[in-house]
Design a protein around this motif. Structure first.
Motif, mmCIF file in Angstrom:
data_model
loop_
_atom_site.group_PDB
_atom_site.id
_atom_site.type_symbol
_atom_site.label_atom_id
_atom_site.label_comp_id
_atom_site.label_asym_id
_atom_site.label_seq_id
_atom_site.Cartn_x
_atom_site.Cartn_y
_atom_site.Cartn_z
ATOM 1 N N GLU A 1 0.828 -1.210 0.000
ATOM 2 C CA GLU A 1 0.000 0.000 0.000
ATOM 3 C C GLU A 1 0.863 1.261 0.000
ATOM 4 O OE1 GLU A 1 -3.962 -1.540 2.380
ATOM 5 O OE2 GLU A 1 -2.238 -0.862 3.536
ATOM 6 N N ALA A 2 1.922 1.254 0.788
ATOM 7 C CA ALA A 2 2.814 2.413 0.846
ATOM 8 C C ALA A 2 3.501 2.643 -0.497
ATOM 9 C CB ALA A 2 3.850 2.225 1.954
ATOM 10 N N MET A 3 3.951 1.561 -1.125
ATOM 11 C CA MET A 3 4.606 1.703 -2.428
ATOM 12 C C MET A 3 3.604 2.166 -3.483
ATOM 13 S SD MET A 3 7.780 1.259 -1.971
ATOM 14 C CE MET A 3 8.382 1.122 -3.648
ATOM 15 N N ALA A 4 2.394 1.629 -3.457
ATOM 16 C CA ALA A 4 1.371 2.048 -4.417
ATOM 17 C C ALA A 4 1.099 3.542 -4.292
ATOM 18 C CB ALA A 4 0.081 1.242 -4.204
ATOM 19 N N GLU A 5 1.019 4.021 -3.063
ATOM 20 C CA GLU A 5 0.786 5.451 -2.837
ATOM 21 C C GLU A 5 1.956 6.279 -3.378
ATOM 22 O OE1 GLU A 5 0.444 8.394 0.964
ATOM 23 O OE2 GLU A 5 -0.713 6.525 1.046
ATOM 24 N N GLU B 121 15.734 -8.495 -9.518
ATOM 25 C CA GLU B 121 15.254 -9.829 -9.853
ATOM 26 C C GLU B 121 13.934 -9.694 -10.608
ATOM 27 O OE1 GLU B 121 16.752 -12.785 -9.227
ATOM 28 O OE2 GLU B 121 18.450 -11.599 -8.494
ATOM 29 N N PRO B 122 13.659 -10.589 -11.557
ATOM 30 C CA PRO B 122 12.380 -10.525 -12.267
ATOM 31 C C PRO B 122 11.172 -10.508 -11.327
ATOM 32 C CG PRO B 122 13.842 -12.065 -13.348
ATOM 33 C CD PRO B 122 14.522 -11.651 -12.056
ATOM 34 N N ALA B 123 11.233 -11.250 -10.233
ATOM 35 C CA ALA B 123 10.118 -11.277 -9.280
ATOM 36 C C ALA B 123 9.879 -9.896 -8.684
ATOM 37 C CB ALA B 123 10.387 -12.290 -8.175
ATOM 38 N N ASP B 124 10.956 -9.149 -8.437
ATOM 39 C CA ASP B 124 10.815 -7.799 -7.883
ATOM 40 C C ASP B 124 10.116 -6.872 -8.875
ATOM 41 O OD1 ASP B 124 12.162 -8.648 -5.609
ATOM 42 O OD2 ASP B 124 14.107 -7.957 -6.349
ATOM 43 N N LEU B 125 10.414 -7.030 -10.154
ATOM 44 C CA LEU B 125 9.774 -6.232 -11.193
ATOM 45 C C LEU B 125 8.275 -6.500 -11.212
ATOM 46 C CD1 LEU B 125 10.084 -4.327 -13.686
ATOM 47 C CD2 LEU B 125 10.236 -6.421 -15.037
ATOM 48 N N LEU B 126 7.897 -7.756 -11.106
ATOM 49 C CA LEU B 126 6.477 -8.107 -11.131
ATOM 50 C C LEU B 126 5.748 -7.584 -9.899
ATOM 51 C CD1 LEU B 126 6.785 -11.704 -12.586
ATOM 52 C CD2 LEU B 126 6.154 -9.598 -13.779
ATOM 53 N N VAL B 127 6.395 -7.634 -8.756
ATOM 54 C CA VAL B 127 5.796 -7.082 -7.534
ATOM 55 C C VAL B 127 5.589 -5.579 -7.699
ATOM 56 C CG1 VAL B 127 6.202 -6.596 -5.092
ATOM 57 C CG2 VAL B 127 6.627 -8.884 -5.992
ATOM 58 N N ALA B 128 6.586 -4.887 -8.246
ATOM 59 C CA ALA B 128 6.470 -3.445 -8.449
ATOM 60 C C ALA B 128 5.336 -3.127 -9.426
ATOM 61 C CB ALA B 128 7.791 -2.869 -8.953
ATOM 62 N N LEU B 129 5.199 -3.910 -10.481
ATOM 63 C CA LEU B 129 4.103 -3.690 -11.424
ATOM 64 C C LEU B 129 2.745 -3.912 -10.764
ATOM 65 C CD1 LEU B 129 5.552 -5.300 -14.659
ATOM 66 C CD2 LEU B 129 5.056 -2.865 -14.271
ATOM 67 N N ARG B 130 2.665 -4.912 -9.889
ATOM 68 C CA ARG B 130 1.414 -5.149 -9.164
ATOM 69 C C ARG B 130 1.106 -3.964 -8.246
ATOM 70 N NH1 ARG B 130 2.548 -9.712 -6.736
ATOM 71 N NH2 ARG B 130 2.794 -8.834 -4.682
ATOM 72 N N GLN B 131 2.131 -3.429 -7.577
ATOM 73 C CA GLN B 131 1.940 -2.264 -6.712
ATOM 74 C C GLN B 131 1.505 -1.044 -7.535
ATOM 75 O OE1 GLN B 131 5.893 -2.291 -5.114
ATOM 76 N NE2 GLN B 131 5.321 -3.503 -3.314
ATOM 77 N N MET B 132 2.080 -0.892 -8.717
ATOM 78 C CA MET B 132 1.699 0.221 -9.589
ATOM 79 C C MET B 132 0.271 0.055 -10.088
ATOM 80 S SD MET B 132 5.179 0.888 -11.700
ATOM 81 C CE MET B 132 6.696 1.200 -10.777
ATOM 82 N N ALA B 133 -0.108 -1.188 -10.357
ATOM 83 C CA ALA B 133 -1.496 -1.453 -10.741
ATOM 84 C C ALA B 133 -2.435 -1.079 -9.601
ATOM 85 C CB ALA B 133 -1.669 -2.914 -11.130
ATOM 86 N N GLN B 134 -2.035 -1.406 -8.382
ATOM 87 C CA GLN B 134 -2.832 -1.046 -7.204
ATOM 88 C C GLN B 134 -3.024 0.468 -7.141
ATOM 89 O OE1 GLN B 134 -1.314 -2.725 -3.545
ATOM 90 N NE2 GLN B 134 -2.645 -1.472 -2.273
ATOM 91 N N GLY C 93 -6.157 -0.951 -9.073
ATOM 92 C CA GLY C 93 -6.081 -2.379 -8.803
ATOM 93 C C GLY C 93 -5.890 -3.204 -10.060
ATOM 94 N N VAL C 94 -5.544 -4.456 -9.841
ATOM 95 C CA VAL C 94 -5.270 -5.365 -10.949
ATOM 96 C C VAL C 94 -6.518 -5.555 -11.807
ATOM 97 C CG1 VAL C 94 -4.607 -7.735 -11.564
ATOM 98 C CG2 VAL C 94 -3.359 -6.516 -9.774
ATOM 99 N N ARG C 95 -7.676 -5.641 -11.183
ATOM 100 C CA ARG C 95 -8.917 -5.819 -11.958
ATOM 101 C C ARG C 95 -9.158 -4.633 -12.885
ATOM 102 N NH1 ARG C 95 -11.295 -10.345 -11.241
ATOM 103 N NH2 ARG C 95 -11.265 -11.448 -9.271
ATOM 104 N N ALA C 96 -8.891 -3.413 -12.416
ATOM 105 C CA ALA C 96 -9.063 -2.226 -13.264
ATOM 106 C C ALA C 96 -8.095 -2.248 -14.439
ATOM 107 C CB ALA C 96 -8.870 -0.954 -12.438
#
Length: 103
Positions: free
Chosen positions: A8-12, A33-46, A50-53
């Motif tokens: 939540e903090a990163m998304a903000e 790491e590739p996993a870190d990139l995906l986590v960051a993209l998920r946070q940006m989507a949030q 959100g991911v659904r949007a």
């Protein structure tokens, strides 16, 4: 003061500073790491509803997008490009180091 998760903090932070978000992704591409990139993209989507949007905007399956943006995800280039576009970003290719001219 309300406790909030790291996600939540990163998304903000990403929502408040899109230039930081882009630079953060570039740094992860350089030495993360590739996993870190995906986590960051998920946070940006949030940060963008959100991911659904993002799934709706990109016309991707929401459940598949959740899996794709998980640390174990392996996005296709098409999906990654669509997500980045929805986030107001794009992929770019840059040279690594100096090129040696051939004579």
């Amino acid at each position: 003061m309300k406790d909030r998760s790291h996600d939540e903090a990163m998304a903000e932070l990403f929502k408040e500073d899109p230039a930081f978000a882009a630079e953060y992704l570039n740094q992860l591409l350089l030495d993360g790491e590739p996993a870190d990139l995906l986590v960051a993209l998920r946070q940006m989507a949030q940060a963008r509803g959100g991911v659904r949007a993002i799934a709706k905007e990109t016309e991707l399956n929401a459940n598949q997008l959740y899996r794709t943006l998980s640390p174990q995800g392996n996005p296709e280039l098409r999906s990654l490009s669509a997500v980045l576009k929805a986030l107001g970003l794009r992929l770019a290719v840059q040279p690594v180091g100096q090129h040696h001219a051939t004579a």
